[in-house]
Design a protein around this motif. Structure first.
Motif, short mmCIF file in Angstrom:
data_model
loop_
_atom_site.label_atom_id
_atom_site.label_comp_id
_atom_site.label_asym_id
_atom_site.label_seq_id
_atom_site.Cartn_x
_atom_site.Cartn_y
_atom_site.Cartn_z
N ARG A 111 51.04 -94.45 -28.87
CA ARG A 111 52.12 -94.52 -29.42
C ARG A 111 53.12 -94.12 -28.18
N ARG A 112 52.99 -92.93 -27.61
CA ARG A 112 53.61 -92.45 -26.34
C ARG A 112 53.64 -93.35 -25.37
N GLU A 115 55.78 -96.52 -25.84
CA GLU A 115 57.06 -96.16 -25.67
C GLU A 115 57.48 -96.00 -24.22
#
Length: 251
Positions: A111-112, A115
């Motif tokens: 997820r990082r 992003e």
């Protein structure tokens, strides 16, 4: 014994902080992440595990394999130093990633990673280009298995390894082969006997020669390329300027 060890970060690597200079490459996203070490035979993740991380491999070779319902193992590829692993946006890993030899890598939460790439147009283009490159490599492998004989398959594999080991425009004098002949056979859809017989035949003809325990010397690179059916010029895919990357990420 299978061991995974978290090691201190390398000097000069720092976490991505607010206000820091923008990251210029996908590899830069992993700066400051803990350095992990895995012994040969260790699984980084298993086929069917939830896809939680993206990995940057810094040292060693990984085999990526799937187990078919009948129990057969298919090696879909090998990941080596400087490669990124787990880029495809799958909910679960479609294969097992297992260390061939000692591995050092960094991981970043998926997820990082998403992003950070979505926040940068440059990184987004690199990400799309890398996905296109993965697809192109998979298509090349399908064509190799579908249309070429045993000698062409083995020569194509050795040629790819030689191109990976090359330093710029200088050909590699010795090609590292840490994977076993069984690994090569499972990757090329051949038996281990066929792989061994083909390598022996190429050695007797002077195309290749042993170079240590886990390496081969390419004595006649032009002959190897011809036997591999590489008549379209050198493969530049691993240099980051392959056709798929040029299409998705023009220079």
């Amino acid at each position: 014994m299978i061991v995974a060890t978290a090691l201190p970060s390398l000097p000069g690597h720092h976490p991505i902080l607010a206000g820091a200079p923008p990251v210029q490459s996908l590899h830069g996203l992993f700066a400051g992440q803990p350095l992990e070490a895995f012994e040969g035979g260790s699984a980084i993740f298993w086929q069917g595990d939830r896809s939680r991380h993206v990995f940057e491999v810094l040292q060693g070779v990984l085999r990526l394999f799937r187990i078919l319902p009948d129990g057969r193992r298919i090696i879909v590829g090998f990941i080596q130093a400087s490669d990124l692993l787990g880029l495809a946006p799958d909910e679960r890993y479609p294969y097992t990633a297992e260390a061939v030899n000692e591995i050092r890598l960094r991981r970043l939460d998926r997820r990082r990673f998403r992003e950070l790439t979505e926040a940068s147009p440059a990184l987004s283009r690199q990400f799309v280009a890398s996905l296109c490159e993965e697809l192109a490599v998979a298509q090349d492998q399908m064509m190799l298995l579908a249309r070429r004989g045993a000698e062409e398959r083995v020569c194509s594999f050795l040629l790819r390894q030689a191109q990976r080991a090359a330093q710029g425009s200088e050909p590699a004098s010795s090609v590292p082969l840490p994977m076993s002949r069984m690994d090569i056979a499972d990757h090329l859809g051949l038996t281990i006997e066929t792989v061994s017989r083909t390598i022996t035949n190429l050695t007797q003809r002077g195309v290749i020669a042993p170079s240590g325990r886990h390496a081969l010397a390419i004595r006649r690179p032009a002959t190897l390329a011809r036997l591999a059916g590489a008549d379209d010029g050198p493969d530049t895919r691993r240099s980051g300027t392959g056709p798929a990357q040029q299409a998705a990420w023009p220079q």
